[in-house]
Design an enzyme around this catalytic site. Structure first.
Site, PDB file in Angstrom:
ATOM      1  N   ARG A  28       0.822  -1.219   0.000  1.00 54.47           N
ATOM      2  CA  ARG A  28       0.000   0.000   0.000  1.00 54.47           C
ATOM      3  C   ARG A  28       0.853   1.266   0.000  1.00 54.47           C
ATOM      4  O   ARG A  28       0.464   2.290   0.561  1.00 54.47           O
ATOM      5  CB  ARG A  28      -0.951   0.036   1.209  1.00 54.47           C
ATOM      6  CG  ARG A  28      -1.958  -1.081   1.232  1.00 54.47           C
ATOM      7  CD  ARG A  28      -3.269  -0.656   0.620  1.00 54.47           C
ATOM      8  NE  ARG A  28      -4.104  -1.820   0.373  1.00 54.47           N
ATOM      9  CZ  ARG A  28      -5.193  -2.130   1.073  1.00 54.47           C
ATOM     10  NH1 ARG A  28      -5.601  -1.357   2.035  1.00 54.47           N
ATOM     11  NH2 ARG A  28      -5.877  -3.200   0.768  1.00 54.47           N
ATOM     12  N   ARG A  32      -3.449   6.482   0.895  1.00 58.09           N
ATOM     13  CA  ARG A  32      -3.971   7.651   1.597  1.00 58.09           C
ATOM     14  C   ARG A  32      -2.996   8.406   2.475  1.00 58.09           C
ATOM     15  O   ARG A  32      -3.215   9.572   2.793  1.00 58.09           O
ATOM     16  CB  ARG A  32      -5.174   7.223   2.455  1.00 58.09           C
ATOM     17  CG  ARG A  32      -6.386   6.953   1.633  1.00 58.09           C
ATOM     18  CD  ARG A  32      -7.400   6.174   2.425  1.00 58.09           C
ATOM     19  NE  ARG A  32      -6.888   4.825   2.674  1.00 58.09           N
ATOM     20  CZ  ARG A  32      -7.578   3.878   3.282  1.00 58.09           C
ATOM     21  NH1 ARG A  32      -8.769   4.119   3.749  1.00 58.09           N
ATOM     22  NH2 ARG A  32      -7.063   2.678   3.442  1.00 58.09           N
ATOM     23  N   ARG A  41      -7.262  11.994  -5.349  1.00 57.08           N
ATOM     24  CA  ARG A  41      -8.531  11.351  -4.998  1.00 57.08           C
ATOM     25  C   ARG A  41      -9.690  12.346  -5.053  1.00 57.08           C
ATOM     26  O   ARG A  41     -10.815  11.973  -5.347  1.00 57.08           O
ATOM     27  CB  ARG A  41      -8.420  10.737  -3.598  1.00 57.08           C
ATOM     28  CG  ARG A  41      -9.535   9.768  -3.281  1.00 57.08           C
ATOM     29  CD  ARG A  41      -9.308   9.039  -1.991  1.00 57.08           C
ATOM     30  NE  ARG A  41      -9.145   9.960  -0.867  1.00 57.08           N
ATOM     31  CZ  ARG A  41      -9.144   9.581   0.398  1.00 57.08           C
ATOM     32  NH1 ARG A  41      -9.273   8.299   0.706  1.00 57.08           N
ATOM     33  NH2 ARG A  41      -8.998  10.448   1.363  1.00 57.08           N
ATOM     34  N   ASP A  78      -6.760  -3.332  -7.213  1.00 51.84           N
ATOM     35  CA  ASP A  78      -7.297  -3.992  -6.031  1.00 51.84           C
ATOM     36  C   ASP A  78      -7.469  -5.480  -6.325  1.00 51.84           C
ATOM     37  O   ASP A  78      -7.563  -5.873  -7.490  1.00 51.84           O
ATOM     38  CB  ASP A  78      -8.636  -3.381  -5.606  1.00 51.84           C
ATOM     39  CG  ASP A  78      -8.924  -3.691  -4.143  1.00 51.84           C
ATOM     40  OD1 ASP A  78      -8.471  -2.943  -3.261  1.00 51.84           O
ATOM     41  OD2 ASP A  78      -9.559  -4.729  -3.873  1.00 51.84           O
ATOM     42  N   TYR A 155     -15.133 -12.345  -0.288  1.00 46.40           N
ATOM     43  CA  TYR A 155     -15.822 -11.132  -0.750  1.00 46.40           C
ATOM     44  C   TYR A 155     -17.049 -11.479  -1.586  1.00 46.40           C
ATOM     45  O   TYR A 155     -18.117 -10.884  -1.418  1.00 46.40           O
ATOM     46  CB  TYR A 155     -14.876 -10.231  -1.548  1.00 46.40           C
ATOM     47  CG  TYR A 155     -14.011  -9.375  -0.664  1.00 46.40           C
ATOM     48  CD1 TYR A 155     -14.581  -8.405   0.160  1.00 46.40           C
ATOM     49  CD2 TYR A 155     -12.636  -9.530  -0.627  1.00 46.40           C
ATOM     50  CE1 TYR A 155     -13.800  -7.627   1.002  1.00 46.40           C
ATOM     51  CE2 TYR A 155     -11.846  -8.752   0.204  1.00 46.40           C
ATOM     52  CZ  TYR A 155     -12.435  -7.803   1.021  1.00 46.40           C
ATOM     53  OH  TYR A 155     -11.665  -7.034   1.855  1.00 46.40           O
TER      54      TYR A 155
HETATM   55  O1  CP3 Z   1       0.006  -2.140  -2.293  1.00 48.49           O
HETATM   56  C1  CP3 Z   1      -0.319  -1.267  -3.105  1.00 48.49           C
HETATM   57  O2  CP3 Z   1       0.127  -0.089  -3.073  1.00 48.49           O
HETATM   58  C2  CP3 Z   1      -1.216  -1.656  -4.268  1.00 48.49           C
HETATM   59  C3  CP3 Z   1      -2.566  -1.298  -4.085  1.00 48.49           C
HETATM   60  C4  CP3 Z   1      -3.500  -2.228  -3.362  1.00 48.49           C
HETATM   61  C5  CP3 Z   1      -4.801  -1.791  -3.017  1.00 48.49           C
HETATM   62  N1  CP3 Z   1      -5.502  -2.859  -2.542  1.00 48.49           N
HETATM   63  C6  CP3 Z   1      -5.314  -0.428  -3.183  1.00 48.49           C
HETATM   64  C7  CP3 Z   1      -6.392   0.011  -2.261  1.00 48.49           C
HETATM   65  C8  CP3 Z   1      -3.396  -3.570  -3.017  1.00 48.49           C
HETATM   66  C9  CP3 Z   1      -2.213  -4.516  -3.123  1.00 48.49           C
HETATM   67  C10 CP3 Z   1      -4.679  -3.960  -2.518  1.00 48.49           C
HETATM   68  C11 CP3 Z   1      -4.971  -5.341  -2.130  1.00 48.49           C
HETATM   69  C12 CP3 Z   1      -6.161  -5.588  -1.315  1.00 48.49           C
HETATM   70  N2  CP3 Z   1      -7.405  -5.045  -1.434  1.00 48.49           N
HETATM   71  C13 CP3 Z   1      -6.224  -6.552  -0.284  1.00 48.49           C
HETATM   72  C14 CP3 Z   1      -5.082  -7.428   0.120  1.00 48.49           C
HETATM   73  C15 CP3 Z   1      -4.184  -6.700   1.027  1.00 48.49           C
HETATM   74  C16 CP3 Z   1      -4.686  -6.655   2.430  1.00 48.49           C
HETATM   75  O3  CP3 Z   1      -5.051  -5.532   2.858  1.00 48.49           O
HETATM   76  O4  CP3 Z   1      -4.699  -7.693   3.073  1.00 48.49           O
HETATM   77  C17 CP3 Z   1      -7.519  -6.535   0.249  1.00 48.49           C
HETATM   78  C18 CP3 Z   1      -8.019  -7.368   1.399  1.00 48.49           C
HETATM   79  C19 CP3 Z   1      -8.258  -5.586  -0.496  1.00 48.49           C
HETATM   80  C20 CP3 Z   1      -9.673  -5.226  -0.343  1.00 48.49           C
HETATM   81  C21 CP3 Z   1      -9.794  -3.807   0.027  1.00 48.49           C
HETATM   82  N3  CP3 Z   1      -9.676  -2.756  -0.854  1.00 48.49           N
HETATM   83  C22 CP3 Z   1     -10.058  -3.252   1.309  1.00 48.49           C
HETATM   84  C23 CP3 Z   1     -10.234  -4.074   2.569  1.00 48.49           C
HETATM   85  C24 CP3 Z   1     -10.083  -1.871   1.155  1.00 48.49           C
HETATM   86  C25 CP3 Z   1     -10.379  -0.838   2.208  1.00 48.49           C
HETATM   87  C26 CP3 Z   1      -9.148  -0.675   3.002  1.00 48.49           C
HETATM   88  C27 CP3 Z   1      -9.204   0.538   3.857  1.00 48.49           C
HETATM   89  O5  CP3 Z   1      -8.254   0.650   4.628  1.00 48.49           O
HETATM   90  O6  CP3 Z   1     -10.138   1.365   3.756  1.00 48.49           O
HETATM   91  C28 CP3 Z   1      -9.825  -1.574  -0.197  1.00 48.49           C
HETATM   92  C29 CP3 Z   1      -9.713  -0.239  -0.811  1.00 48.49           C
HETATM   93  C30 CP3 Z   1      -8.327   0.115  -1.206  1.00 48.49           C
HETATM   94  N4  CP3 Z   1      -7.582  -0.618  -2.064  1.00 48.49           N
HETATM   95  C31 CP3 Z   1      -7.602   1.263  -0.803  1.00 48.49           C
HETATM   96  C32 CP3 Z   1      -6.382   1.218  -1.482  1.00 48.49           C
HETATM   97  C33 CP3 Z   1      -5.280   2.234  -1.459  1.00 48.49           C
HETATM   98  C34 CP3 Z   1      -8.088   2.352   0.157  1.00 48.49           C
HETATM   99  C35 CP3 Z   1      -9.196   3.149  -0.425  1.00 48.49           C
HETATM  100  C36 CP3 Z   1      -8.790   4.434  -1.094  1.00 48.49           C
HETATM  101  O7  CP3 Z   1      -7.604   4.724  -1.285  1.00 48.49           O
HETATM  102  O8  CP3 Z   1      -9.690   5.176  -1.478  1.00 48.49           O
END
Ligand code: CP3
Length: 354
Positions: A28, A32, A41, A78, A155
């Site tokens: 990540r 944010r 964003r 994602d 999911y």
């Molecule tokens: O690592 C990186 O920089 C690549 C980007 C990345 C995202 N999601 C962007 C994202 C990666 C590798 C993921 C994988 C992902 N997505 C996982 C596996 C990693 C983990 O956390 O175990 C999972 C479970 C998801 C599902 C998901 N997507 C969730 C649970 C969320 C909300 C998380 C939160 O903290 O709110 C997302 C949204 C998401 N995907 C965000 C980002 C940067 C945050 C939302 C945003 O930026 O608007």
């Protein structure tokens, strides 16, 4: 410093070479906690737009590259991104994560899922990965990623993230045949998608089985591990030289099982001491991560000491420096910068702080 004609550090470490310092990147790392991301964003409030409009996804993926020069640059996307291509519509809600309006709960719905055709349903992936490779050249390694069958099934079945996984566990323990059909279809689609990412330029692929740590070990052996193996086996059959990483969150009780997945590299979270992980897994496997992302809220000295401690415990070899999970949204950017600086100076610092 990696020269412009050399194989980049992360790729060398991922192939098992012993280096003078561990390569460093962060899960990540685009997101944010970075002001540049928050600003963008506002212009693109929809996560799907940010990750599916190539110019925007490229810019976001490169924000940490420009700020910190990490050894790995990960595609901004994602794990649920390929689901619409199977016929599972989804959205990603601010602060909540993936939402699936019409969850998959019946055999008829599973039978109706389409095989993944990545070129047609994920047309943005190729331009994004190609641009990242062109931008970083041999200075860094481009990582692709996918979700694992159990986590994507969670999911698809639950319809959103869950604390208890009651709905999918209900299915697992009362109607396992149907769930196995879903897991197997997802595994085939994920392998197709991962191979496609590699064909488009990804040099390493990480698979996230984020929610498999919510399974008891015997259920992990039934519902998670065989499908991780199915994905990795299919990728290796056509792309044997691409290093594959596995992440399972809260995995301290599962390390030995993760080692049976076929992954080349295991991500270790902070529920296990890195020295214990190394002892349990042996000296030859490549390990990644282990630092609590919360460590980046500490002082510089604290961060430095924790990083050096982790590198030493990993054995100062066959290790990729990373957090044990994604960087937290309120992390000070300068502490993220410091994490990368220390990683890149680790060889000198370890000599001084021996
Ligand atoms: O690592 C990186 O920089 C690549 C980007 C990345 C995202 N999601 C962007 C994202 C990666 C590798 C993921 C994988 C992902 N997505 C996982 C596996 C990693 C983990 O956390 O175990 C999972 C479970 C998801 C599902 C998901 N997507 C969730 C649970 C969320 C909300 C998380 C939160 O903290 O709110 C997302 C949204 C998401 N995907 C965000 C980002 C940067 C945050 C939302 C945003 O930026 O608007």
């Amino acid at each position: 410093m990696t020269g412009s004609t050399q194989v980049p550090y992360l790729l060398r470490a991922a192939r098992g070479e012993t280096l003078d310092r561990p390569p460093v990147w962060m899960m990540r790392q685009a997101g944010r906690y970075m002001k540049a991301y928050r600003d963008l964003r506002e212009k693109y409030p929809s996560f799907r737009d940010r990750s599916e409009i190539p110019e925007v996804a490229i810019e976001i993926s490169l924000q940490p590259w420009k700020a910190f020069r990490p050894d790995g640059v990960i595609l901004f996307s994602d794990i649920v991104t390929p689901l619409p291509g199977l016929g599972i519509d989804m959205d990603i809600a601010e602060g909540k994560g993936p939402i699936i309006a019409d969850p998959i709960r019946t055999e008829a719905q599973i039978n109706a899922l389409r095989p993944l055709e990545p070129e047609a349903s994920l047309p943005f992936i190729k331009p994004i990965l190609q641009a990242l490779r062109a931008e970083v050249g041999n200075q860094s390694t481009v990582l692709g990623f996918v979700g694992a069958p159990w986590t994507l099934a969670a999911y698809a079945v639950e319809g959103k993230g869950s604390k208890t996984y009651s709905i999918i566990k209900h299915m697992a323990f009362s109607n396992p045949v149907v769930l196995h059909q879903l897991l197997s279809k997802l595994a085939d689609a994920i392998a197709v998608y991962a191979r496609y990412q590699i064909d488009c330029g990804a040099q390493v692929v990480q698979m996230f089985d984020s929610w498999a740590g919510h399974l008891s070990p015997q259920d992990y052996d039934t519902f998670a591990l065989p499908y991780q193996q199915q994905v990795f086996r299919q990728i290796k059959a056509t792309h044997p030289d691409t290093p594959l990483i596995l992440l399972v969150s809260e995995s301290a009780g599962l390390l030995e099982r993760m080692a049976q997945s076929g992954a080349d590299i295991l991500t270790i979270d902070w529920t296990v001491d890195m020295a214990d992980a190394r002892a349990r897994l042996g000296k030859d496997i490549i390990v990644q991560g282990n630092l609590d992302p919360g460590v980046l809220f500490g002082s510089k000295e604290f961060i430095r000491d924790r990083i050096l401690d982790t590198i030493r415990k990993a054995g100062n070899r066959k290790h990729i420096l990373n957090l044990g999970h994604g960087i937290l949204p309120n992390t000070p950017e300068e502490n993220a910068a410091f994490f990368f600086e220390i990683g890149k100076q680790a060889d000198q610092l370890l000599a001084v702080h021996a």
